[in-house]
Write a protein that holds these residues in place. Structure first.
Motif, short mmCIF file in Angstrom:
data_model
loop_
_atom_site.label_atom_id
_atom_site.label_comp_id
_atom_site.label_asym_id
_atom_site.label_seq_id
_atom_site.Cartn_x
_atom_site.Cartn_y
_atom_site.Cartn_z
N LEU A 146 23.81 3.76 -9.21
CA LEU A 146 22.20 3.56 -9.23
C LEU A 146 21.47 4.52 -8.52
CD1 LEU A 146 22.37 -0.32 -7.88
CD2 LEU A 146 22.00 0.63 -10.48
N THR A 147 21.96 5.32 -7.28
CA THR A 147 21.08 6.28 -7.03
C THR A 147 21.62 7.72 -6.95
OG1 THR A 147 22.23 6.18 -4.88
CG2 THR A 147 20.62 4.42 -5.22
N ASN A 148 22.73 7.80 -7.62
CA ASN A 148 23.28 9.32 -7.59
C ASN A 148 23.62 9.88 -6.10
OD1 ASN A 148 24.29 11.00 -9.54
ND2 ASN A 148 22.32 10.65 -10.68
N LEU A 149 23.44 8.88 -5.08
CA LEU A 149 23.77 9.33 -3.70
C LEU A 149 22.71 10.19 -3.45
CD1 LEU A 149 27.62 9.86 -3.30
CD2 LEU A 149 26.15 7.88 -3.20
N ASN A 150 21.26 10.08 -4.11
CA ASN A 150 20.22 10.78 -3.78
C ASN A 150 20.00 10.60 -2.21
OD1 ASN A 150 17.60 11.34 -3.14
ND2 ASN A 150 16.72 10.00 -4.79
N PRO A 151 20.04 12.12 -1.65
CA PRO A 151 20.01 12.22 -0.15
C PRO A 151 18.87 11.58 0.56
CG PRO A 151 20.12 14.51 -1.28
CD PRO A 151 20.07 13.44 -2.14
N LEU A 152 17.63 11.31 -0.11
CA LEU A 152 16.52 10.70 0.34
C LEU A 152 16.79 9.28 0.43
CD1 LEU A 152 13.87 12.38 -1.61
CD2 LEU A 152 14.40 12.90 0.89
N LEU A 153 17.70 8.45 -0.13
CA LEU A 153 17.94 7.14 -0.04
C LEU A 153 19.00 6.92 0.85
CD1 LEU A 153 17.50 6.39 -3.85
CD2 LEU A 153 15.72 6.38 -2.00
N LEU A 154 19.71 7.89 1.35
CA LEU A 154 21.19 7.65 1.79
C LEU A 154 20.86 6.65 3.30
CD1 LEU A 154 23.20 10.81 1.80
CD2 LEU A 154 23.85 8.64 1.03
N PRO A 155 19.75 6.96 4.06
CA PRO A 155 19.43 5.85 5.23
C PRO A 155 19.93 4.47 4.86
CG PRO A 155 17.60 7.27 5.11
CD PRO A 155 18.60 7.54 3.95
N VAL A 156 19.58 3.83 3.59
CA VAL A 156 20.01 2.64 3.11
C VAL A 156 21.18 2.61 2.33
CG1 VAL A 156 19.61 0.83 1.60
CG2 VAL A 156 17.73 1.71 3.06
N THR A 157 21.59 3.67 1.67
CA THR A 157 22.68 3.49 0.57
C THR A 157 23.96 4.02 1.27
OG1 THR A 157 22.23 5.42 -0.50
CG2 THR A 157 21.36 3.58 -1.42
N ASP A 158 24.05 4.57 2.41
CA ASP A 158 25.12 5.29 2.82
C ASP A 158 26.14 4.24 3.44
OD1 ASP A 158 26.75 7.33 3.31
OD2 ASP A 158 26.01 7.77 5.46
N VAL A 159 26.89 3.44 2.83
CA VAL A 159 27.77 2.46 3.17
C VAL A 159 29.02 3.16 3.55
CG1 VAL A 159 26.61 0.56 1.92
CG2 VAL A 159 28.42 2.00 0.79
N ILE A 160 30.04 2.52 4.34
CA ILE A 160 31.21 3.37 4.53
C ILE A 160 32.02 4.02 3.52
CG2 ILE A 160 33.31 2.88 5.63
CD1 ILE A 160 32.39 0.60 7.08
N ASP A 161 32.12 3.24 2.27
CA ASP A 161 32.84 4.09 1.16
C ASP A 161 32.04 5.26 0.83
OD1 ASP A 161 33.35 1.13 1.36
OD2 ASP A 161 34.94 1.73 0.25
N VAL A 162 30.72 5.27 0.88
CA VAL A 162 29.87 6.21 0.28
C VAL A 162 30.23 7.46 1.60
CG1 VAL A 162 27.76 7.12 0.16
CG2 VAL A 162 28.32 5.05 -0.96
N PHE A 163 30.05 7.11 2.60
CA PHE A 163 30.23 8.03 3.75
C PHE A 163 31.69 8.66 3.75
CE2 PHE A 163 31.65 9.35 8.06
CZ PHE A 163 30.69 9.91 8.25
N VAL A 164 32.66 7.95 3.38
CA VAL A 164 34.06 8.55 3.33
C VAL A 164 33.92 9.40 2.14
CG1 VAL A 164 36.46 8.01 2.86
CG2 VAL A 164 35.18 6.59 4.45
N TYR A 165 33.48 8.98 0.98
CA TYR A 165 33.63 9.74 -0.25
C TYR A 165 32.84 11.04 -0.12
CZ TYR A 165 32.21 11.32 -4.83
OH TYR A 165 32.08 12.03 -6.01
#
Lengths: 299, 311
Positions: B248-267
């Motif tokens: 959905l967000t392509n890990l867009n850095p601007l959206l990370l305050p909401v989308t940075d869940v644990i799995d995303v962070f580890v990845y």
């Protein structure tokens, strides 16, 4: 006769009417985004650039598909090939492994049945997490950039194993017992009695597995870097990540300075990726509905 | 006597051979992709380098070095945990409301064909991959061509969805509801069709309206199912959906305050940037805490309803 009919309450009729409307609207909302994607793929790039996407095609044309099929044929054919191969081989392999395991676990007089069931069950309780999994797969199994890497990790879904086991447990014990008395071994019983009788359950997991492999993005993300092994979902990812990906990848387009049809191309490729699912869906959805009902809560 | 028993045991083993053979591939897959990665968790205590791998790299000195990183940079882990748990709770609340509502409405309607059509249409989004979903969301929200963005622009509102993380809490909820309502409503609908209709007969004789029947009979009867579903989701509270966020967000850095869940962070930190030390500690923390959550929610579920066994 008349007195049998209970007085209808007017508010009830209104309420039921509301239910029809709400459900109808929600169902419509489930389809509209898909309609928008299809319309987008039949629109012209310039119209989209000016007006944005809409529910109906703007300036209906097949240009996008012509462009996609002529310029991107190789990329798409290869990705489609990977996806189809992984889906077919993966589904056959997974269903075989899962069904066999489910049968073994369901054999009542097998002394290790419970231990094996727990061996599988435990992986649902506890997992090492993505990082160790990734390191093991790449550093030790060398699964990066192989087709096996896109298949093997999903071959034993414990949830689906339980789903099949539920179906097998539903088969009357006398049937398997009489086969055993007639001298059939475990394997024969499995093939001759269990498989035909748990067909509905197996069809369900065939579909679930096929869907998993078709839509899978996790394994390509973790294990694929070589374009040879890009699947349809990975192409979509690349496309979303970088709208120009396909444009830069298309050969012999450098001389043209025409605006590349990127937005509509995206929609066309999205359509191509969901096409087979949408076509098969009407015929198979009842199995999913059944499978969810059986598998969800009986554990 | 002893000989007899041994013979019998041997006989059992021989006839069981097909069973072992049939279970073997499954066992191997489980060992390879579940159990060995569990053993691989020791990487959290290692100075990982590619040559040594998980098992050959040296132990860190001191053993908890990777965790001192972890505690020194708590903000990252805390943000990831907050996002994961917060989003999962919101997904559960809204997902359940919609699924239960849809199931109840379906169960009140008598027109069989309408029920079937609605069910299959609502189930369809479940078949859509996150990548396709991402393309759809982009066609709706992208600031230059998105349908919704254009619509808002016409109304004089210029809103860039891809640079406002807050809006994504709502967007993600909408997508999850869109994606899962059909699937989840099937579960609740299944529970509803099992209800004894004589209760409703009795209520109708007593003059209860439909609305009263729904709130006084149907909802209370659904409570056990909802509770079980809740406990199931508690076990998964710390699992973030990496595919969804990338799709959905392509890990867009601007959206990370909401989308940075644990799995995303580890990845992001390990697979993408190769920083194993911190990520392995976060990963271990996620696994262990998840395990505890699953065990506890299992126990509560068993206590709540003896017939259900959860995963």
């Amino acid at each position: 006769m008349k007195s049998m009919i209970k007085p209808r309450i007017k508010s009830d009729d209104i309420l039921i009417g509301c239910f029809y409307v709400l459900l109808g609207l929600f169902s419509l909302l489930c389809l509209l985004p898909i309609l928008m994607v299809i319309s987008g793929s039949f629109s012209t790039e310039t119209e989209i650039a000016v007006h944005g996407f809409s529910l109906l095609p703007q300036g209906f044309s097949l240009d996008t598909y012509n462009y996609v099929l002529s310029r991107q044929m190789n990329t798409l054919a290869s990705a489609y090939g990977v996806t189809i191969f992984v889906t077919l081989v993966g589904t056959v392999l997974s269903v075989t492994i899962t069904t066999c395991f489910a049968y073994v676990v369901s054999v009542k007089d097998f002394q290790h049945a419970n231990k094996l069931a727990f061996f599988a069950y435990f992986t649902m309780l506890f997992s090492g997490g993505m990082l160790p999994w990734y390191l093991v797969c790449t550093r030790y199994y060398h699964l990066q950039d192989t087709l096996w890497g896109l298949i093997l990790p999903y071959c034993m879904n414990v949830f689906y194993m339980y789903l099949v086991r539920n179906y097998i447990n539903g088969i009357p014990y006398e049937l398997t017992e009489s086969a055993r008395i007639d001298g059939a071994g475990y394997f024969q019983t499995f093939v001759k009695v269990i498989l035909p009788l748990s067909k509905a359950g197996i069809v369900t997991i065939v579909l679930f597995y096929a869907l998993t492999y078709w839509n899978d993005f996790y394994l390509p993300l973790m294990l694929v870097t070589d374009d040879k092994y890009f699947s349809m979902q990975y192409i979509l990812y690349k496309m979303n990540a970088n709208i120009q990906y396909l444009a830069t990848n298309s050969t012999g387009f450098g001389a043209d300075h025409i605006a590349l049809p990127t937005q509509t191309v995206k929609m066309a490729i999205t359509c191509i990726a969901i096409g087979p699912i949408a076509l098969v869906y009407p015929f198979v959805q009842k199995y999913f509905v059944k499978g969810v009902t059986v598998g969800a809560l009986k554990g | 006597m002893k000989y007899e028993r041994r013979k019998k045991q041997k006989l059992i083993l021989k006839k069981d051979i097909p069973l072992y053979l049939m279970a073997l591939p499954g066992i191997m897959v489980l060992i390879a992709f579940s159990y060995i990665p569990m053993a691989g968790m020791i990487v959290a205590f290692k100075d990982y380098h590619y040559k040594g791998g998980i098992f050959g790299s040296e132990w860190t000195d001191p053993l908890f070095k990777n965790f001192t990183f972890f505690f020194n940079n708590m903000e990252n882990a805390l943000r990831a945990t907050r996002n994961t748990v917060g989003l999962n709770i919101l997904f559960f609340i809204f997902g359940t409301i919609f699924a239960v509502a849809a199931a109840i409405m379906l169960s009140e309607i008598r027109n069989k064909r309408f029920i079937k059509t609605c069910q299959s249409v609502m189930f369809f989004p479940y078949f859509i991959s996150w990548m396709v979903m991402g393309a759809i969301i982009n066609a709706l929200l992208s600031s230059d061509v998105g349908w919704l963005s254009k619509f808002l622009q016409k109304a004089g509102i210029n809103f860039d969805f891809y640079s406002s993380p807050g809006a994504w809490i709502i967007i993600l909820i909408v997508v999850v509801v869109w994606n899962g309502t059909g699937y989840n409503s099937v579960i609740y609908y299944g529970a509803l069709t099992g209800i004894d209709t004589s209760i409703y007969e009795a209520a109708r004789v007593d003059g209860a309206t439909k609305w009263q029947q729904i709130t006084k009979i149907t909802l209370p009867l659904l409570r056990p199912t909802i509770t079980i579903m809740f406990l199931l989701s508690v076990g998964k509270m710390l699992k973030g959906n990496l595919n969804m966020m990338i799709g959905l967000t392509n890990l867009n850095p601007l959206l990370l305050p909401v989308t940075d869940v644990i799995d995303v962070f580890v990845y992001r930190s390990s697979v993408k940037n190769g920083e194993m030390a911190y990520a392995s500690a976060v990963s271990l923390y996620q696994s262990v805490l998840s395990f505890l959550l699953v065990i506890i929610s299992n126990k509560i579920a068993k206590w709540y309803d003896k017939d259900t066994s959860l995963f």
